[in-house]
Write an enzyme that holds these catalytic residues in place. Structure first.
Site, PDB file in Angstrom:
ATOM      1  N   LYS A 142       1.086  -1.514   0.019  1.00 53.89           N
ATOM      2  CA  LYS A 142       0.009  -0.092   0.055  1.00 53.89           C
ATOM      3  C   LYS A 142       0.926   1.252  -0.077  1.00 53.89           C
ATOM      4  CE  LYS A 142      -4.433  -1.306   1.989  1.00 53.89           C
ATOM      5  NZ  LYS A 142      -5.340  -1.302   3.453  1.00 53.89           N
ATOM      6  N   GLU A 184       0.703  -1.170  16.381  1.00 52.10           N
ATOM      7  CA  GLU A 184       0.493  -2.307  15.095  1.00 52.10           C
ATOM      8  C   GLU A 184       0.717  -3.681  15.275  1.00 52.10           C
ATOM      9  OE1 GLU A 184      -1.289  -1.133  12.368  1.00 52.10           O
ATOM     10  OE2 GLU A 184      -0.743   0.935  12.055  1.00 52.10           O
ATOM     11  N   LYS A 226       0.675 -10.542   8.619  1.00 52.76           N
ATOM     12  CA  LYS A 226       0.356  -9.727   7.377  1.00 52.76           C
ATOM     13  C   LYS A 226       0.590 -10.231   5.745  1.00 52.76           C
ATOM     14  CE  LYS A 226       0.391  -4.965   5.436  1.00 52.76           C
ATOM     15  NZ  LYS A 226       0.401  -3.523   5.606  1.00 52.76           N
ATOM     16  N   ARG A 241      -8.282  -8.281   3.390  1.00 48.29           N
ATOM     17  CA  ARG A 241      -7.287  -7.389   4.021  1.00 48.29           C
ATOM     18  C   ARG A 241      -7.857  -6.167   4.961  1.00 48.29           C
ATOM     19  NH1 ARG A 241      -2.088  -5.033   0.519  1.00 48.29           N
ATOM     20  NH2 ARG A 241      -1.148  -3.905   2.427  1.00 48.29           N
TER      21      ARG A 241
END
Ligand code: NAD
Ligand code: GLY
Length: 361
Positions: A142, A184, A226, A241
């Site tokens: 991304k 995160e 991830k 996602r």
């Protein structure tokens, strides 16, 4: 020792995330051999790590320059992007060049987007230097810049050729940034891996001390989790996602309402995760005790869990309405069904959201 996580986005070339204790740029050589290279970094990181990177690759490239941007989320914008294009164009970089992003998520996201768009796409290598970028933003492709009206609103999916991560970078990272990255890391435990969540609870002290072995485990586990998600749904075409966005619907709105000058991204995500967990209680999916466990782990890393002030409920809702996960039918939330079990929920109307938010304003 190198820990390697392979990312395999469907239909795209696989790439490696190399994780070491000490900084090791050896693997870069074959990627920059005889190439035009542009290193993109910022004023802070340039002082700390740019000379070392340049020395490590200097015998191998055809030409190399560096572009040093201002430091901060507020510079993740079209001006910084244009600065990169300007550097490339003034020096006649061709479409066979390689961009190297040396920095945190801000540098990684802008450089990735510059690579995705310069001459319709050139190679990019990510060298993440913050915990947050090592566990999240450098992996998965991304890329984006912010717009005054919304976070990461202009961007592209564009995978790097290689990611080089070292725990040593974290030795110079300010404590606040380190803790923001932990948000995160905790996210992965919350959404897909209860065992990892328990491991984090048990290893708080080692992580607070930035123990290299514990860090490498946490970084590698986060990248593995991830990578599994990205392999199934690279471009967020299904709900898979989207789960990585747990806490981000609220978090991005906080960042936007604070003009990207208030809480750091990870800090805003921490508040957002607590709000999303509280919404999950409201919707009847989990008990208060689950929220308390998440709050306790976040607070162990000094992360704020209450919404900051300085904006109105309406401004906050407006920012949430611009979230990229939304569809024409309404707002999309990532909620929890338990620790390690996230799901997408589209049932919350604007009125119900407004009622839910009453407790925070
Ligand atoms: P950041 O890039 O702003 O870095 C934080 C601060 O740490 C900066 O001041 C930076 O100069 C400094 N710094 C970086 N490395 C350092 C080091 N080793 N030693 C000392 N100082 C260092 O912030 P971040 O938290 O890394 O990234 C946040 C950004 O990442 C946000 O823009 C967010 O939207 C984006 N993001 C993207 C994705 C994605 O999938 N692309 C995922 C999560 C977050
Ligand atoms: N950080 C969210 C994602 O990569 O999808």
């Amino acid at each position: 020792m190198i820990t390697e996580v392979v990312v395999l986005p469907k239909g795209k070339p696989a790439y490696a995330v190399l994780i070491t204790s000490k900084i090791d740029f050896e693997a870069l050589q074959s990627y920059v051999e005889d190439k035009e290279v542009l290193i993109v970094t910022n004023t802070t990181i340039a002082e700390l790590y740019l000379p070392r990177l340049e020395r490590a690759i200097e015998k191998h490239y055809f030409k190399c320059a560096h572009c040093i941007l201002n430091d901060g989320e507020v510079y993740k914008n079209s001006d910084s992007l244009n600065t990169i294009y300007q550097y490339l164009l003034e020096r006649n970089y061709t479409r066979h060049c390689v961009l190297i992003a040396l920095g945190g998520g801000v540098i990684g996201d802008i450089t990735g987007f510059a690579a995705a768009t310069y001459q319709r796409g050139v190679s990019v290598i990510q060298i993440p230097t913050t915990l947050l970028s090592q566990v999240d933003s450098s992996v998965g492709g991304k890329t984006a810049i912010n717009h005054p009206l919304g976070k990461n609103m202009i961007g592209a999916f564009f995978q790097p050729k290689l990611v080089i991560t070292a725990a040593e970078f974290l030795t110079t990272l300010p404590q606040r940034e380190f803790f923001a990255g932990m948000a995160e890391v905790i996210k992965y435990g919350c959404i897909v891996d209860v065992d990892f969540f328990v491991w984090l609870e048990k290893n708080v002290v080692l992580l607070q001390q930035r123990d290299s072995k514990a860090l490498i485990y946490a970084i590698a586990k986060s990248c593995e989790l991830k990578a599994q998600v990205v392999a199934r749904d690279e471009e967020e075409k299904t709900d898979v996602r989207a789960l990585l966005n747990f806490g981000h619907t609220f978090g991005h709105a906080i960042e936007c309402c604070q003009n990207y000058q208030g809480l750091k991204h990870g800090e805003a995500v921490a508040v957002g995760m607590v709000m999303a967990a509280q919404l999950s209680v409201e919707l009847g999916f989990i008990k208060e005790a689950v929220v308390a466990r998440i709050i306790s782990l976040l607070q162990a890393f000094s992360l704020r869990v209450m919404l900051p002030g300085g904006f109105t409920k309406n401004e906050f809702i407006l920012a949430m309405l611009r979230d990229k996960k939304n569809t024409t039918t309404g707002i999309t939330f990532i909620v929890l069904d338990g620790i390690g079990r996230a799901k997408v929920d589209k049932s919350v109307s604007k009125d119900r959201l407004s009622q839910f938010l009453e407790q925070y304003f």
